[in-house]
Design a protein around this motif. Structure first.
Motif, mmCIF file in Angstrom:
data_model
loop_
_atom_site.group_PDB
_atom_site.id
_atom_site.type_symbol
_atom_site.label_atom_id
_atom_site.label_comp_id
_atom_site.label_asym_id
_atom_site.label_seq_id
_atom_site.Cartn_x
_atom_site.Cartn_y
_atom_site.Cartn_z
ATOM 1 N N THR A 45 0.774 -1.287 -0.138
ATOM 2 C CA THR A 45 0.027 -0.056 0.105
ATOM 3 C C THR A 45 0.993 1.147 0.247
ATOM 4 O OG1 THR A 45 -1.899 -1.172 1.097
ATOM 5 C CG2 THR A 45 -1.762 1.197 1.122
ATOM 6 N N GLN A 84 -8.713 0.494 -1.408
ATOM 7 C CA GLN A 84 -8.834 -1.128 -0.649
ATOM 8 C C GLN A 84 -10.295 -1.221 -0.235
ATOM 9 O OE1 GLN A 84 -5.920 -2.123 2.110
ATOM 10 N NE2 GLN A 84 -6.340 -3.889 2.220
ATOM 11 N N ASP A 160 -5.726 -1.376 -5.250
ATOM 12 C CA ASP A 160 -5.232 -1.580 -3.735
ATOM 13 C C ASP A 160 -6.202 -2.827 -3.253
ATOM 14 O OD1 ASP A 160 -4.216 -2.262 -1.465
ATOM 15 O OD2 ASP A 160 -4.116 0.036 -0.505
ATOM 16 N N GLU A 161 -5.519 -3.970 -3.508
ATOM 17 C CA GLU A 161 -6.294 -5.287 -2.939
ATOM 18 C C GLU A 161 -7.890 -4.973 -3.176
ATOM 19 O OE1 GLU A 161 -5.132 -7.250 0.153
ATOM 20 O OE2 GLU A 161 -3.168 -6.431 0.486
HETATM 21 MG MG LIG Z 1 -2.221 -2.754 2.156
#
Ligand SMILES: [Mg+2]
Ligand SMILES: Nc1ncnc2c1ncn2[C@@H]1O[C@H](COP(=O)(O)OP(=O)(O)O)[C@@H](O)[C@H]1O
Lengths: 364, 285
Positions: A45, A84, A160-161
């Motif tokens: 991240t 995320q 991000d994920e």
């Molecule tokens: Mg992360």
């Protein structure tokens, strides 16, 4: 030669005394899907936030199509980020969410409406623009979050994920959809995840990251079949893993005795390993043959017999645990039907070729 | 609903209902009835709107009424303007210990009673007070400056007293806005102003509205601050009510005033909610 869409050189970010990102360099060619794969807390991240402009790097440079963006504030960078937890704007409708960036560019209302409709068509959700965010399912939110970035036609999209919050079934489907969306939008994606299967399925190239550093970069195939470090061998794909001491080295082949006393033959694949040294050996479950008679294994360097201690049924990916000596070895269960009646406690023979045993220098 | 559950609900609701009816509904009904009485002789009363007519025909009453409403609204607005950046800093920018320390600082003034707090302002603002002395010492004034007993002093006192009641709901709503959402605003090309206007403020609206309602009602109904810090010309409506009840023993007129104040605050709160498109349930829920 075409310029890479994104190029990072020697990127470093420290928090106090801890180095979250340590001299990371990579480049991403236009239109490709690049993944950064690593366990949580390894600094993924942080890399994203540095590229997006929310953190300043302590060293290194970021180039988009050959131009440094270090001095460009986040709202002016030609990169966009899918967060995320998606970070959709709950106070706006779906159309307002997707049109937000265009409004900020000062585009005319009619033009925005047209682009938003086109984007909604593109993500397969036509006509839902007037709805609120909380009326969408997880997968739909996902697509809206991507469309919100894609209408701005960024040079690079950072993700991000984004699948982390979805349930397993949906995650499997979104993997395919994401890949299709990337092809449809023809944009460079930089995707970070701790889930190796997401990275392996979608990416053109993957970087495996550990403790702030890139361990290895390559295609999924390369990482899986030719890991260069013990971390990559252990992190990408499932594997059996033993520690031991090297007894003999003959060319690329070697023989080692594990700490539990098992003698195994492996290969060093060009790595510097010498007799007497500590080593780690990795053997993939699918590299191991399972048979009922020892005769079929005559051509393997590693042969042993043992007793089935557990059957791990998982459809086509079923495994068995075989107790050989003091070690428990995970072995793929062939789908031929020959083992349909295999039960716990059954006597079996297993074997694998020596070059399937990937050896790395180990810690003493 | 099962019988036990219903009994449980009744038991839970009883104290609340008792509280509401005994302390709020019944006194107000009684006050309304008193306000409709007109004294015609010793111990003789009749029902008439005379008290309300007195209010409408006396310019001092009307002026004080309007002044109080406007000043309370102004105090609410100023409190909001000061509290919003403070709350934003506490909720979104400060981290860890700084944040708790700042929040505590907002709370500290409430450890002493309102009387002492207001007296503190008097010490600062009066002719022989700290600020006046400092100004003279610095050569910015050549004689003692009186800063008490005017509307500005009242405003300072009201804003100071109300600050916490604005900061708490604002910090709570702002904290519930994920940092990611603010960052997404910038990432998609937003400027400070547009992120504030399109993302932060819409998200904080419930907190803004509930904070404003509380501060407005507290200011409107405040007695101590206007009495102590205000001068002869800065009469507050609550002072009129007090003087009717306590000084003049004219309970009928005092009750009418009290009822009018209730009406006014309800009206303005209702207007505020309409203006922001919020319902009371959504704001308080
Ligand atoms: Mg992360
Ligand atoms: N703002 C910050 N301040 C201090 N440390 C941080 C901050 N952000 C991240 N870190 C640390 O940096 C490391 C990497 O974090 P992160 O990039 O979020 O990892 P990942 O995304 O791979 O899970 C972690 O050890 C984390 O504790």
């Amino acid at each position: 030669m075409t310029l890479p869409d994104l190029e990072c050189t020697g990127l470093t970010k420290r928090f106090g005394t801890a180095t979250a990102v340590d001299a990371v360099s990579f480049d991403v060619p236009p239109g490709s899907f690049f993944s950064i794969l690593g366990p949580s807390g390894c600094g993924k991240t942080t890399i994203m936030r540095v590229i997006a402009g929310f953190l300043d790097p302590d060293a290194g440079d970021i180039l988009i199509r050959g131009r440094s963006i270090l001095n460009t504030p986040p709202n002016k960078r030609p990169v966009n980020m899918v967060f995320q937890h998606l970070a959709l704007f709950p106070m706006m409708t779906i159309a307002e969410n997707i049109g937000y960036g265009l409004r900020r560019q000062g585009m005319a209302k009619a033009e925005i409406a047209r682009k938003v409709d086109a984007a909604l068509d593109r993500i397969g959700l036509p006509g839902i623009g007037a709805r609120k965010i909380d009326e969408l399912s997880g997968g739909q939110k996902q697509r809206v979050a991507i469309a919100r970035c894609m209408v701005l036609e960024p040079d690079v999209l950072l993700l991000d994920e984004p699948l982390g919050a979805l349930d397993l079934k949906l995650r499997e489907r979104m993997k395919v959809e994401l890949k299709e969306m990337q092809a449809a939008f023809d944009t460079t994606f930089v995707y970070i995840t701790h889930d190796q299967s997401e990275a392996l399925v979608m990416s053109d190239r993957i970087a495996v990251m550990n403790q702030g550093r890139f361990e290895q970069m390559g295609t999924g195939r390369e990482l899986y079949y030719r890991p260069e470090t013990a971390f990559v061998a252990g992190f990408v794909g499932d594997t059996n893993r033993w520690h031991g001491r090297i007894e003999r080295v003959e060319g690329d082949a070697l023989q080692l005795v594990t700490d539990s006393g098992l003698t195994l033959r492996g290969a060093r694949h060009g790595r510097a390993l010498s007799p007497g040294g500590r080593a780690e050996i990795f053997v993939r479950p699918e590299a191991i043959r399972l048979t009922r008679s020892a005769g079929e294994l005559a051509h393997f360097d590693n042969r042993m017999s043992g007793r089935v201690t557990a059957l791990l049924f998982n459809g086509a990916a079923s495994r068995v645990l075989v107790q050989a000596g003091r070690e428990e070895i995970e072995v793929n269960l062939p789908q031929s039907g020959e083992f349909a009646d295999l039960a716990r406690g059954a006597e079996v023979h297993i074997g694998w070729a020596g070059d399937q045993g990937n050896c790395f220098a180990g810690t003493p | 609903m099962k019988a036990e559950a219903r009994i449980g609900l009744i038991l839970l609701l009883t104290p609340l209902l008792l509280w509401l009816s005994l302390l709020i509904v019944i006194p107000h009904i009684d006050m309304f009835l008193v306000s409709l009485r007109e004294r015609v002789g010793v111990g003789e009363y009749r029902i008439s709107p005379a008290n309300y007519l007195t209010f409408l025909t006396e310019p001092l009453y009307l002026r004080t009424f309007a002044r109080t409403a406007i000043m309370a609204m102004l105090a609410t607005l100023i409190t909001l303007l000061i509290a919003f950046p403070v709350s934003y800093y506490i909720a979104k920018m400060a981290r860890g210990r700084t944040r708790s320390a700042l929040f505590l600082l907002c709370l500290v003034p409430f450890w002493v009673s309102e009387l002492v707090r207001t007296f503190g302002w008097m010490i600062l603002l009066r002719e022989t007070g700290l600020i006046s002395t400092l100004l003279q010492w610095a050569g910015l004034a050549d004689q003692p400056v009186e800063m008490l007993y005017n509307d500005a002093a009242i405003m300072v006192g009201l804003v100071y007293t109300s600050m916490l009641f604005m900061v708490v709901p604002l910090v709570t709503t702002l904290e519930s806005l994920p940092d990611e959402v603010i960052e997404a605003g910038y990432d998609l090309g937003g400027t400070n102003v547009s992120v504030m206007r399109e993302i932060v403020i819409p998200h904080a609206t419930p907190g803004i509205v509930s904070g404003c309602i509380v501060v407005f009602m507290l200011s409107l109904g405040n007695y101590l601050t206007p009495t102590m810090l205000g001068g002869k010309d800065s009469l507050w409506f609550t002072e009129l009510i007090y003087s009717q009840f306590i000084v003049r023993f004219n309970w009928e007129l005092g009750a009418a005033f009290g009822f009018l104040l209730l009406l006014l605050s309800s009206l303005i709160v209702w207007g505020m909610l309409r203006l922001t498109g919020h319902t009371l349930e959504r704001t308080m829920g």
